[in-house]
Design a protein around this motif. Structure first.
Motif, mmCIF file in Angstrom:
data_model
loop_
_atom_site.group_PDB
_atom_site.id
_atom_site.type_symbol
_atom_site.label_atom_id
_atom_site.label_comp_id
_atom_site.label_asym_id
_atom_site.label_seq_id
_atom_site.Cartn_x
_atom_site.Cartn_y
_atom_site.Cartn_z
ATOM 1 N N PHE A 218 0.855 -1.195 0.000
ATOM 2 C CA PHE A 218 0.000 0.000 0.000
ATOM 3 C C PHE A 218 0.887 1.239 0.000
ATOM 4 O O PHE A 218 2.014 1.207 0.499
ATOM 5 C CB PHE A 218 -0.941 0.018 1.217
ATOM 6 N N PRO A 219 0.406 2.347 -0.588
ATOM 7 C CA PRO A 219 1.215 3.568 -0.631
ATOM 8 C C PRO A 219 1.137 4.317 0.699
ATOM 9 O O PRO A 219 0.054 4.688 1.140
ATOM 10 C CB PRO A 219 0.552 4.367 -1.755
ATOM 11 N N TYR A 220 2.281 4.527 1.324
ATOM 12 C CA TYR A 220 2.278 5.284 2.577
ATOM 13 C C TYR A 220 2.698 6.738 2.360
ATOM 14 O O TYR A 220 2.496 7.582 3.245
ATOM 15 C CB TYR A 220 3.181 4.624 3.615
ATOM 16 N N ALA A 221 3.255 7.046 1.197
ATOM 17 C CA ALA A 221 3.653 8.429 0.917
ATOM 18 C C ALA A 221 3.567 8.688 -0.582
ATOM 19 O O ALA A 221 4.061 7.897 -1.389
ATOM 20 C CB ALA A 221 5.071 8.698 1.406
ATOM 21 N N ILE A 222 2.910 9.781 -0.946
ATOM 22 C CA ILE A 222 2.860 10.248 -2.328
ATOM 23 C C ILE A 222 3.633 11.556 -2.377
ATOM 24 O O ILE A 222 3.277 12.520 -1.701
ATOM 25 C CB ILE A 222 1.411 10.466 -2.798
ATOM 26 N N ASP A 223 4.698 11.585 -3.147
ATOM 27 C CA ASP A 223 5.564 12.769 -3.172
ATOM 28 C C ASP A 223 4.850 13.959 -3.819
ATOM 29 O O ASP A 223 3.956 13.800 -4.658
ATOM 30 C CB ASP A 223 6.855 12.469 -3.932
ATOM 31 N N ALA A 224 5.275 15.154 -3.401
ATOM 32 C CA ALA A 224 4.748 16.374 -4.010
ATOM 33 C C ALA A 224 5.077 16.394 -5.499
ATOM 34 O O ALA A 224 6.150 15.948 -5.922
ATOM 35 C CB ALA A 224 5.336 17.603 -3.319
ATOM 36 N N VAL A 225 4.155 16.909 -6.297
ATOM 37 C CA VAL A 225 4.347 17.002 -7.746
ATOM 38 C C VAL A 225 4.699 18.446 -8.088
ATOM 39 O O VAL A 225 3.855 19.340 -7.987
ATOM 40 C CB VAL A 225 3.073 16.577 -8.501
ATOM 41 N N PRO A 226 5.937 18.723 -8.470
ATOM 42 C CA PRO A 226 6.333 20.114 -8.753
ATOM 43 C C PRO A 226 5.722 20.631 -10.053
ATOM 44 O O PRO A 226 5.714 19.940 -11.073
ATOM 45 C CB PRO A 226 7.863 20.023 -8.847
ATOM 46 N N VAL A 234 7.464 16.902 -18.872
ATOM 47 C CA VAL A 234 6.422 15.937 -18.540
ATOM 48 C C VAL A 234 6.230 15.917 -17.020
ATOM 49 O O VAL A 234 7.199 15.838 -16.263
ATOM 50 C CB VAL A 234 6.796 14.533 -19.049
ATOM 51 N N THR A 235 4.979 16.014 -16.583
ATOM 52 C CA THR A 235 4.672 15.942 -15.157
ATOM 53 C C THR A 235 4.916 14.522 -14.663
ATOM 54 O O THR A 235 4.539 13.554 -15.324
ATOM 55 C CB THR A 235 3.206 16.331 -14.903
ATOM 56 N N LYS A 236 5.553 14.412 -13.498
ATOM 57 C CA LYS A 236 5.873 13.094 -12.944
ATOM 58 C C LYS A 236 5.426 13.008 -11.491
ATOM 59 O O LYS A 236 5.371 14.018 -10.787
ATOM 60 C CB LYS A 236 7.380 12.823 -13.042
ATOM 61 N N VAL A 237 5.101 11.796 -11.071
ATOM 62 C CA VAL A 237 4.705 11.562 -9.688
ATOM 63 C C VAL A 237 5.381 10.281 -9.195
ATOM 64 O O VAL A 237 5.538 9.320 -9.950
ATOM 65 C CB VAL A 237 3.163 11.454 -9.547
ATOM 66 N N THR A 238 5.793 10.297 -7.956
ATOM 67 C CA THR A 238 6.389 9.116 -7.336
ATOM 68 C C THR A 238 5.685 8.819 -6.027
ATOM 69 O O THR A 238 5.131 9.711 -5.376
ATOM 70 C CB THR A 238 7.897 9.299 -7.063
ATOM 71 N N ALA A 239 5.686 7.556 -5.640
ATOM 72 C CA ALA A 239 5.058 7.139 -4.387
ATOM 73 C C ALA A 239 5.910 6.053 -3.748
ATOM 74 O O ALA A 239 6.606 5.291 -4.434
ATOM 75 C CB ALA A 239 3.643 6.629 -4.633
ATOM 76 N N ASN A 240 5.861 5.999 -2.432
ATOM 77 C CA ASN A 240 6.584 4.987 -1.675
ATOM 78 C C ASN A 240 5.594 3.987 -1.086
ATOM 79 O O ASN A 240 4.532 4.380 -0.579
ATOM 80 C CB ASN A 240 7.400 5.638 -0.555
ATOM 81 N N PHE A 241 5.963 2.723 -1.134
ATOM 82 C CA PHE A 241 5.070 1.647 -0.721
ATOM 83 C C PHE A 241 5.717 0.794 0.366
ATOM 84 O O PHE A 241 6.921 0.527 0.332
ATOM 85 C CB PHE A 241 4.738 0.727 -1.908
#
Length: 258
Positions: A218-226, A234-241
């Motif tokens: 499960f995702p515990y953190a979704i990083d801010a999208v600058p 290109v807009t990018k998003v990262t998440a930590n699981f």
């Protein structure tokens, strides 16, 4: 400097091992079971993410068979960054087992940490919608009337509305009296498979050497999208699981051309 004979031998060894591995070949698939994850799949549907009618959510085996209407396929195609998970061991120690010996370490249990996934975003912001819908399902919001806010038709999921219409919406989503109730882990945790692939004759990802199945993710953190003015990027998003453990399937592809 390597001799011509030594270089030729090096090339022969690479060829016998199926070539070199490249970091930009991999598949990531989220396994949301239709029965066990029925509630969260409904939440995904409300933001336009359809995982289909199959019991599982397996994406297409090869890039050629990808469907733009299948959320699992779309998320696989736009995933640009993944990590094969690490593993550590926690240890205990003994001192003075033998005369003159110092500390001796021994393994006690496996330690699993976390991993990160990153996506390029399409204009519909599909990966970010997916992550936010997943996270909001974990921390479910209820209004003053004790009803699940996001289970209502509500004002949070629109289709083809103009900017002025979107900006005029507030409704229950802006209510400061909202409370949060968590869903059970079995309802929001899923398995994720990360497969290390290589180019083959039939497709760019037809040879699979290893497949990791990460359990109870499960995702515990979704990083801010600058976002910023300036050169278009290109807009990018990262998440930590987080996950509880993983298993590995090994596949010998040295003599498989795909």
């Amino acid at each position: 400097m390597a001799s011509p004979k030594g270089l030729a031998k090096f090339v022969d060894v690479i060829a016998s091992q199926g070539g070199m591995s490249y970091s930009n070949n991999f598949d990531v698939v989220f396994q949301f079971n239709k029965t066990a994850h029925n509630k969260i799949r409904k939440r995904f549907n409300k933001v336009g993410l359809d995982f289909g009618d199959q019991l599982g959510t397996s994406a297409a085996d090869t890039d050629a068979n990808v469907s733009s209407s299948n959320a699992a396929d779309v998320l696989k195609m736009f995933c640009e960054e993944a990590q094969l998970p690490n593993v550590q061991a926690s240890t205990g120690n003994l001192t003075g087992v033998r005369l003159g010996e110092g500390q001796i370490n021994y393994a006690t249990n496996k330690l699993y940490t976390d991993f990160q996934l990153g996506w390029m975003c399409d204009a519909n912001m599909t990966p970010l919608k997916f992550l936010n819908a997943w996270h909001s399902f974990i921390f479910n919001e209820y209004g003053p009337d004790n009803n699940d806010i996001l289970e209502k038709t509500g004002d949070y999921a629109k289709v083809g509305e103009a900017l002025s219409k979107i900006k005029s919406e507030t409704g229950t989503l802006g209510d400061r009296e909202k409370s949060i109730r968590l869903h059970y882990p079995d309802e929001y945790q899923c398995n994720i498979t990360i497969t290390k692939t290589e180019k083959g004759k039939s497709a760019a990802n037809s040879r699979a050497s290893m497949m990791y199945t990460l359990i109870d993710c499960f995702p515990y953190a979704i990083d801010a999208v600058p976002l910023s003015y300036g050169a278009s990027q290109v807009t990018k998003v990262t998440a930590n699981f987080y996950y509880s453990k993983y298993s590995i399937v090994y596949n010998d592809i040295r003599n498989f051309n795909g």
